[in-house]
Write a protein that holds these residues in place. Structure first.
Motif, PDB file in Angstrom:
ATOM      1  N   GLU A  76      45.346  41.357  38.905  1.00  0.00           N
ATOM      2  CA  GLU A  76      45.826  40.744  37.676  1.00  0.00           C
ATOM      3  C   GLU A  76      47.164  40.048  37.931  1.00  0.00           C
ATOM      4  O   GLU A  76      47.867  40.349  38.876  1.00  0.00           O
ATOM      5  N   ASN A  77      47.525  39.142  37.051  1.00  0.00           N
ATOM      6  CA  ASN A  77      48.714  38.281  37.162  1.00  0.00           C
ATOM      7  C   ASN A  77      48.831  37.667  38.547  1.00  0.00           C
ATOM      8  O   ASN A  77      47.822  37.330  39.151  1.00  0.00           O
ATOM      9  N   SER A 115      50.263  38.945  41.405  1.00  0.00           N
ATOM     10  CA  SER A 115      50.559  39.843  42.515  1.00  0.00           C
ATOM     11  C   SER A 115      49.631  39.569  43.696  1.00  0.00           C
ATOM     12  O   SER A 115      48.532  39.023  43.546  1.00  0.00           O
TER      13      SER A 115
END
Length: 218
Positions: free
Chosen positions: A24-25, A27
């Motif tokens: 997610e996001n 990273s």
């Protein structure tokens, strides 16, 4: 007397395939290795009685040689880089390389570099890549089933982690548990041409959050 020197041949090296687990996001993605010429459970959707399995190649990072789709009790589709076999009960048919074909709730569209398969609300694309002059398959889940009880490598949701230690080695926290990781690289075969990304290399069990045996088909 000194011990004998053993020279490993190329064929003695462990056979492994590296997989990308997106996060997610923004990273850094995770990655893990699967060792051996095994058959993996790619997707299982009990509501559609759909199974998708893939046989890994006998060369390191050689992708998949065969993708098998089982639908209900009487339909089986076997795909490799050269042919598509449709098996309905006792009837076996070879499909043309470029075709749009529907049987029951399964629709298959074969193009030059990909085979598009739709079953209910599920859509899987099997990409055909070439590396070192050899073709191989790579499955991509384009549309996830709506059911909550789907499983398999393709059904994994994006990983969420925190970096909890950076020196002397990086440790990542996933679901409250700390794991060792090493900075490495992985190829994303869901994109053509496939890019190479940095990733955190971890054990398969750490990324999958369960035993790798749960994803191996005997």
């Amino acid at each position: 007397m000194p011990p004998p020197i053993v020279t490993l041949r190329a064929t003695d090296a462990p056979l492994s395939h590296r997989f990308l687990q997106k996060t997610e996001n923004l990273s850094l993605p995770l990655c893990f290795d699967v060792t051996g010429k095994v058959q993996l459970k790619l997707l299982h959707d009990p509501s559609e009685e759909l199974f998708v399995n893939g046989r890994l190649d006998s060369v390191t990072n050689g992708g998949f040689t065969t993708i098998t789709i089982l639908l209900k009790t009487d339909l089986r589709v076997e795909i490799d880089t050269e042919k598509i076999l449709l098996i309905e009960g006792q009837r076996i048919s070879g499909l043309p390389r470029y075709i749009s074909h529907t049987v029951g709730s399964l629709t298959l569209v074969s193009r030059e570099k990909e085979i598009d398969i739709a079953v209910g609300d599920t859509r899987i694309v099997i990409a055909i890549h070439k590396e070192s002059g050899k073709d191989f398959l790579w499955p991509i889940l384009r549309q996830r089933p709506l059911a909550d009880n789907v499983s398999g490598i393709l059904a994994l949701k994006p990983a969420v982690y925190d970096e909890v230690q950076q020196s002397p080695s990086t440790r990542l926290k996933i679901k409250g548990q700390d794991y060792d990781s090493t900075r490495a690289s992985v190829v994303d075969y869901s994109i053509d041409p496939p890019p190479t990304y940095d990733c955190w290399l971890m054990s398969a069990e750490s990324v999958l959050q369960r035993s790798l045996d749960d994803f191996i088909v005997a």
